[in-house]
Design a protein around this motif. Structure first.
Motif, PDB file in Angstrom:
ATOM      1  N   GLU A 234      15.566  -4.709  75.467  1.00  0.00           N
ATOM      2  CA  GLU A 234      15.011  -3.739  74.526  1.00  0.00           C
ATOM      3  C   GLU A 234      15.469  -2.321  74.865  1.00  0.00           C
ATOM      4  OE1 GLU A 234      10.694  -1.683  73.943  1.00  0.00           O
ATOM      5  OE2 GLU A 234      10.698  -3.883  73.960  1.00  0.00           O
ATOM      6  N   PHE A 235      15.423  -1.977  76.162  1.00  0.00           N
ATOM      7  CA  PHE A 235      15.843  -0.630  76.557  1.00  0.00           C
ATOM      8  C   PHE A 235      17.341  -0.441  76.352  1.00  0.00           C
ATOM      9  CE2 PHE A 235      16.722   2.974  79.324  1.00  0.00           C
ATOM     10  CZ  PHE A 235      15.650   3.802  79.044  1.00  0.00           C
ATOM     11  N   ALA A 236      18.123  -1.485  76.605  1.00  0.00           N
ATOM     12  CA  ALA A 236      19.567  -1.397  76.378  1.00  0.00           C
ATOM     13  C   ALA A 236      19.868  -1.122  74.912  1.00  0.00           C
ATOM     14  CB  ALA A 236      20.246  -2.690  76.828  1.00  0.00           C
ATOM     15  N   ASP A 237      19.131  -1.771  74.012  1.00  0.00           N
ATOM     16  CA  ASP A 237      19.322  -1.543  72.582  1.00  0.00           C
ATOM     17  C   ASP A 237      18.950  -0.113  72.197  1.00  0.00           C
ATOM     18  OD1 ASP A 237      20.153  -4.150  72.286  1.00  0.00           O
ATOM     19  OD2 ASP A 237      18.218  -4.892  71.570  1.00  0.00           O
ATOM     20  N   VAL A 238      17.855   0.367  72.769  1.00  0.00           N
ATOM     21  CA  VAL A 238      17.435   1.748  72.492  1.00  0.00           C
ATOM     22  C   VAL A 238      18.508   2.730  72.951  1.00  0.00           C
ATOM     23  CG1 VAL A 238      15.776   3.547  73.136  1.00  0.00           C
ATOM     24  CG2 VAL A 238      14.961   1.264  72.541  1.00  0.00           C
ATOM     25  N   ALA A 239      19.059   2.489  74.141  1.00  0.00           N
ATOM     26  CA  ALA A 239      20.081   3.391  74.678  1.00  0.00           C
ATOM     27  C   ALA A 239      21.334   3.386  73.813  1.00  0.00           C
ATOM     28  CB  ALA A 239      20.430   2.991  76.109  1.00  0.00           C
ATOM     29  N   ALA A 240      21.740   2.205  73.356  1.00  0.00           N
ATOM     30  CA  ALA A 240      22.949   2.112  72.518  1.00  0.00           C
ATOM     31  C   ALA A 240      22.755   2.883  71.219  1.00  0.00           C
ATOM     32  CB  ALA A 240      23.269   0.650  72.238  1.00  0.00           C
ATOM     33  N   ARG A 241      21.564   2.759  70.627  1.00  0.00           N
ATOM     34  CA  ARG A 241      21.294   3.508  69.385  1.00  0.00           C
ATOM     35  C   ARG A 241      21.203   5.007  69.660  1.00  0.00           C
ATOM     36  NH1 ARG A 241      17.475  -0.613  68.707  1.00  0.00           N
ATOM     37  NH2 ARG A 241      15.798   0.875  69.177  1.00  0.00           N
TER      38      ARG A 241
END
Length: 510
Positions: A234-241
């Protein structure tokens, strides 16, 4: 399966129609609450001159929130006083900053006693109670004194020192005896577990062989390490966005092609911020080729501004940042960018992804989730490098980071240089290994593993009477010794965990 009852110092009640907070225990307990429902009890965060002696209730999704205000006197004595001026420095090995006041210690006990009285009226017979952190150590004992026969667990989120440090606290024996009220006591790391076992052995007078399990008055108390994780994917997705969001794009543009070193945490003397600034200054002095080539961004959200030591720390950091910028800055380059306020979590995730080096160097920390978030935020094709203090709990799980001693400014400067110059293949290898481990040990798995142990072992054979509970668990015990005639300890738990850790490290070394 009964309800899950969580007790923590601060409870943030979501507004109607809004999701729970995106960090901390809210994330950790999301799955547990969604599966079985539950109650979350604690301080509302409000300080009132004359707070009503009532609990306010709200229901969001399947969670019942129950919060209570603190009076100014209770806040000053319980929270700002004993919890954060005595317990916090002691647990972080900072005895020189420990400020003990007996009236504040009594206030700490009184608030926990009042919490227990309020909570007892809301409990159901089959509830499981999970108490969180150092503000609430006596709560289990107070519940037992009121007749609670529930399964009660306690998780300690910050470091747990050995008895040589812990015993400096007046009333140390009473604090350790309070832990005997719980069925399960969890800490972050094996190092903390060793400290807990040492304190349990010496602080109670029990004859302990190695640690792991204590039998006391017909009950079994387990001592375990449960390293907390994060919601990695979830945090990886947030960072990518967030990397494509305007805030991160402005940061990258302002760097003008320079490398970025980032640090982000609360403003706290345990985080090693002055030492970190001195190390960055050492990088520029010892390796002048990095002047005008690298920028250090430090985010340090203000906290506990009513505690004098935090005011002193803020002044010291501002002074050091000013000195480094005064010595090294050019018209088009400011070496240190210091942000002394909170930055939204999503924005920080984008900043992490843009940084070539993540600098996480506390003087002492229970876990430090910033280290894990920095790794999760990285682009797997071109990841940055984590520079991590050996005194952070996360270092036990992340040996692939560049490990440093935060008291060695030159050593930290050399680690930053090594991180900036590390080849891509090595960066990918280190990052990939840490990321796989983070995905295996998620925050949801942490909560489940604790509750599985808490709810899986035998129930109390013979809960003590109210009189016996008061005699054993209340704070003002007259006796300093506990009979060892019927107490036994098994060292298998700690021994096996330490052996597993040693085996894993040896395997990685090969």
């Amino acid at each position: 399966m009964g309800r899950l009852v969580i007790v923590s110092n601060r409870v943030a009640v979501p507004r109607r129609g809004e999701a729970a907070a995106a960090g901390g225990l809210a994330v950790a307990l999301k799955d547990a609450f969604s599966n079985r429902g539950g109650l979350w009890f604690g301080w509302s965060g409000t300080v009132s001159p004359e707070p009503p002696d009532v609990v306010r209730h709200a229901r969001r999704a399947k969670v019942d929130y129950a919060v209570i205000d603190l009076s100014q006197a209770a806040y000053d004595g319980f929270y700002a006083g004993y919890a954060n001026s005595a317990l916090w420095p002691m647990f972080h090995f900072r005895l020189g900053l420990l400020s003990y006041d007996r009236d504040q210690a009594e206030c700490y006990r009184a608030v926990n006693r009042r919490y227990a009285e309020k909570l007892m009226g809301m409990l159901r017979p089959d509830d499981t109670i999970w108490v969180h952190d150092y503000q609430m150590i006596p709560l289990g004992a107070e519940l037992r004194a009121l007749g609670s026969r529930h399964r009660i667990g306690y998780f300690h989120h910050i470091p747990f020192p050995p008895w040589a440090v812990f015993s400096a606290m007046p009333g140390a024996e009473d604090l350790i005896r309070d832990l005997l009220a719980y069925d399960l006591v969890g800490v972050q790391t094996h190092r903390d577990l060793a400290g807990l076992v040492d304190c349990m052995a010496q602080g109670t007078g029990m004859k302990m062989r190695a640690g792991g399990e204590v039998r006391f008055r017909g009950r079994r108390i387990r001592l375990r390490a449960f390293p907390i994780g994060i919601a990695t994917d979830e945090f990886a997705d947030v960072a990518a966005r967030s990397a494509d969001a305007p805030e991160a794009q402005r940061l990258v543009a302002s760097l003008a092609g320079r490398a970025l070193i980032i640090g982000a945490e609360r403003l706290d003397y345990t985080k090693g911020l002055p030492e970190r600034l001195k190390a960055f200054g050492a990088l520029l002095n010892r390796f002048p080729e990095y002047r005008s080539k690298v920028t250090y961004l430090q985010v340090a959200a203000r906290s506990r501004e009513d505690v004098e030591s935090y005011k002193d720390l803020k002044r010291e950091i501002e002074h050091l940042a000013g000195c480094i910028n005064g010595e090294h800055a050019d018209a088009d380059w400011t070496p240190v960018r210091y942000v002394g306020r909170a930055v939204p979590r999503d924005t920080l995730a984008g900043y992490y992804r843009a940084a070539q080096v993540g600098l996480v160097t506390p003087l002492r920390d229970g876990m430090n989730l910033v280290a894990k978030e920095y790794v999760a935020a990285q682009d797997t094709e071109n990841p940055g490098v984590l520079v991590l203090s050996r005194f952070a709990g996360a270092s036990e799980e992340m040996p692939e980071a560049l490990t440093v001693n935060p008291l060695d400014a030159v050593g930290m400067a050399e680690a930053m240089k090594a991180a900036l110059e590390m080849p891509l293949e090595e960066r990918r290898e280190r990052h990939g290994t840490m990321l796989r481990r983070l995905r295996e040990n998620t925050v949801g798995g942490w909560a489940k593993s604790f509750l599985d142990v808490l709810e899986g072992h035998d129930a109390a054979e013979a809960p003590p009477s109210r009189a016996a509970a008061l005699a054993v668990f209340q704070a003002r015990l007259m006796s300093r010794s506990i009979s060892t005639s019927s107490d036994s300890v098994s060292g298998e738990m700690v021994g096996s965990q330490v052996a597993d850790l040693s085996t894993a490290r040896a395997s990685r070394a090969r």
